[in-house]
Scaffold this active site. Sequence first.
Site, PDB file in Angstrom:
ATOM      1  N   GLN A  98      -9.224  -4.533   7.864  1.00 57.81           N
ATOM      2  CA  GLN A  98      -8.359  -4.099   8.956  1.00 57.81           C
ATOM      3  C   GLN A  98      -8.928  -2.882   9.684  1.00 57.81           C
ATOM      4  O   GLN A  98      -8.180  -2.113  10.295  1.00 57.81           O
ATOM      5  CB  GLN A  98      -6.949  -3.806   8.429  1.00 57.81           C
ATOM      6  N   ASP A 112      -4.805   8.005   3.276  1.00 59.62           N
ATOM      7  CA  ASP A 112      -4.309   6.695   3.693  1.00 59.62           C
ATOM      8  C   ASP A 112      -5.172   6.164   4.841  1.00 59.62           C
ATOM      9  O   ASP A 112      -5.770   6.943   5.589  1.00 59.62           O
ATOM     10  CB  ASP A 112      -2.850   6.838   4.148  1.00 59.62           C
ATOM     11  N   GLU A 113      -5.247   4.836   4.987  1.00 62.19           N
ATOM     12  CA  GLU A 113      -5.993   4.185   6.079  1.00 62.19           C
ATOM     13  C   GLU A 113      -7.419   4.735   6.172  1.00 62.19           C
ATOM     14  O   GLU A 113      -7.912   5.088   7.246  1.00 62.19           O
ATOM     15  CB  GLU A 113      -5.266   4.388   7.424  1.00 62.19           C
ATOM     16  N   LYS A 121       0.817  -1.217   0.000  1.00 60.06           N
ATOM     17  CA  LYS A 121       0.000   0.000   0.000  1.00 60.06           C
ATOM     18  C   LYS A 121       0.851   1.267   0.000  1.00 60.06           C
ATOM     19  O   LYS A 121       0.585   2.208  -0.762  1.00 60.06           O
ATOM     20  CB  LYS A 121      -0.920  -0.014   1.229  1.00 60.06           C
ATOM     21  N   THR A 122       1.864   1.305   0.862  1.00 60.76           N
ATOM     22  CA  THR A 122       2.687   2.516   0.972  1.00 60.76           C
ATOM     23  C   THR A 122       3.412   2.813  -0.334  1.00 60.76           C
ATOM     24  O   THR A 122       3.526   3.967  -0.755  1.00 60.76           O
ATOM     25  CB  THR A 122       3.703   2.362   2.113  1.00 60.76           C
ATOM     26  N   ARG A 134       0.057 -10.507  10.643  1.00 59.42           N
ATOM     27  CA  ARG A 134       1.341  -9.940  11.064  1.00 59.42           C
ATOM     28  C   ARG A 134       2.452 -10.966  10.877  1.00 59.42           C
ATOM     29  O   ARG A 134       3.630 -10.618  10.823  1.00 59.42           O
ATOM     30  CB  ARG A 134       1.310  -9.531  12.541  1.00 59.42           C
TER      31      ARG A 134
END
Length: 756
Positions: free
Chosen positions: A255, A224-225, A32-33, A612
């Site tokens: 998420q 973002d997010e 994503k980043t 994770r």
Amino acid sequence: MNYLDELNAAQRAAVEYNDGPQLVIAGAGSGKTRVLTYKIAYLLEHGVHAGNILALTFTNKAAREMKSRIANLVGEQVARYLWMGTFHSICTRILRQEAELIGYTRDFTIYDTTDSKSVIKHIVKDMQLDEKTYKPSVVLSRISLAKNQLLSPTSYSSNRDYTMQDRFARIPEVSRIYAEYNRRLKACNAMDFDDLLFMTNTLFKNHVEVLCKYQEFFRYILVDEYQDTNYSQYLIVKRLAEPENLICVVGDDAQSIYSFRGANIENILTFQKGYANAQLFKLERNYRSTQTIVNAANSLIRHNRGQIPKAVYSELALGDRLQLSTYMSDRDEGKAVAQQVKLLHRQGYDYESIAVLYRTNAQSRVIEDELRHLGIPYRIYGGMSFYQRKEIKDAIAYFRLAVNPHDNEAFARVINYPLRGIGDTTVMKVREAARLAACSMMEVICNPEAAKLDVSAATQKKFTAFAEMINGFSARVATTDAYEFASDVMRETGVLREAKADTTQEGKDRLENLEEMLAGIHEFVDQRLREDNAFVPMTEFLSEVSLLTDQDEKQEDNQPRITLLTVHAAKGLEFKVAFIVGLEENLFPSQFCQAPKEIEEERRLLYVAITRAMERCYLTNARQRFRNGQTQFSSPSRFLKDIDTCYVQQTQAMSSYTPQPLKVHTSTTSISSSSSSLSSNGKLKSVSKQVGSSTTKTRKEVRSEWKKQDRVVHKVFGAGTVLDVYHENDNDKIDIQFDNVGKKTLLLTYAKLTRE
């Protein structure tokens, strides 16, 4: 090489589309980043001026890292003009420019949480409300919730849902406090964090010309997010993007785990309905985890109804199945995790690559204990060691003061906790009087005239009540075991009552930590009884705790350590190995989450936890756990049934981890065994016991009030049935088959049994 060549097809398509509203669903570990970074670079290369790009993030760290990456691609001189930062920082920049329009000056002050709580504390006092009921943290939480829903004090007071909730929580005056709180902030030319969003919305709503200016200024907006946005943030973005709607939001509905902070998952789920002709892009390739871990997470999350369908996949190695283990108790669970960490380390895994994830902070205590026992270094991510938490240190200060009334630091810590109306100035007077009189602070308040302490009659009355309470505790130290003593202190001081009254998430965490501390003391007493069958006073527990605390303080910061953290804190992080502990009903999912939407968020939380893990993932639970002052039997988390069994390997349940009593042999051979005890300096030492050479079993009948088949209750082991009562080796003993922990042999002198 062109940086776009580093992207897969889905990532590149998301970067290159810039013709209208765009939703990028980025699965866990999907890059994503990189997509956000390259998209901004792509916009800059295609004629969009840096000053016309607004990129909103949720942390300053994320903004700095993204801006640094962009600078590496397009140069520092170009990247420096980007409007990139958190919602709060960007809103602050706007409000500094436009403050006069909403009745502030440009140099307005921003109050942090501590400042806000202080203002509320004074308002509660001025309104002559009960300070124990109207706790600043609770009231501020309610005000924050209102502001994030864009409810003014007037709107709040007329909102039936909010006012009913306040009445139910026995804080009906919140609306009045809210109004006065806003008035005082405005009088000080100050805003709190929530005001930064609230006032920006107010500015855009009431001053259309200002909104138009910023709409023209920000030609392209990236968020973002996006799944973590609340209503106030959603509306700011919605207004700024109009009318062209050149907006790109990136996030993952799977998420969305921050509803307790006001986040609204509907913002991302309904994005395409709110923006006409919005294009959907899905980043479904996971670059982080093995195929098995990704597939297991997918099989879990597909049970949620409220989601945007996607098929996350991995092209990494197939990898091991998730390991699911069930243990008899939380202590067994902690021991097994620590042993497995040790084994993984021997197999070549660095400690830094291993993490233990839990639903609540209170769960760390048992894990910490077992890691220390095996000498495994660890760190608490985003938190602190269990016994260093404020509420735990406060509670232990009460125990210290009861054991030693001359402990000035313990006295100063608890004299006004819970609140007794004894301020810092008064405490300083007591401390100074103690210094001049060469005595303890407790002695000063017990005899103020001799110590020349000048306080009012009302204050002295409070001191007297406090001293009587502590003296009462001190009288019980020698006759009450540590667990019973701690329970009495927590109840009689009002510490537990105050924690229960705080309905914020922080309050719930503090209550869980206090209950976990009591569980730890219970366990400590239980273990000592099993080893020595002797009375266990509070002094022994305090010695143990001080030893553990000293070990914590001596840790070197640069030493590689495993990471302990809550699942909420783990979002955005990754580890080669992840242990997810406490997968039980009423723990994960939380007992506070019962509604269907809440259960779905808890399932998303487990999804975040599993994703994770890069290479190995361990799932554990316990059949019984000491919570809320008693041993509670647990059932496995419902979520475990949601994970396809082909991705999980279930290991055999471990038998209860119980130190076994030393067997006495009738042979003449000397048998040596070791046990741990405290030496005179408080450190653990190994003690060798020689048994059997001169000891034989000579069991005789003994007269007692207890008979075979009597039903009895023990304060530690619970209910059970008497099997036998007898005299052996100079001691009167009783065998009991306990319902929860099996057969135990106790000395009658210390058993302290009651009839069921």
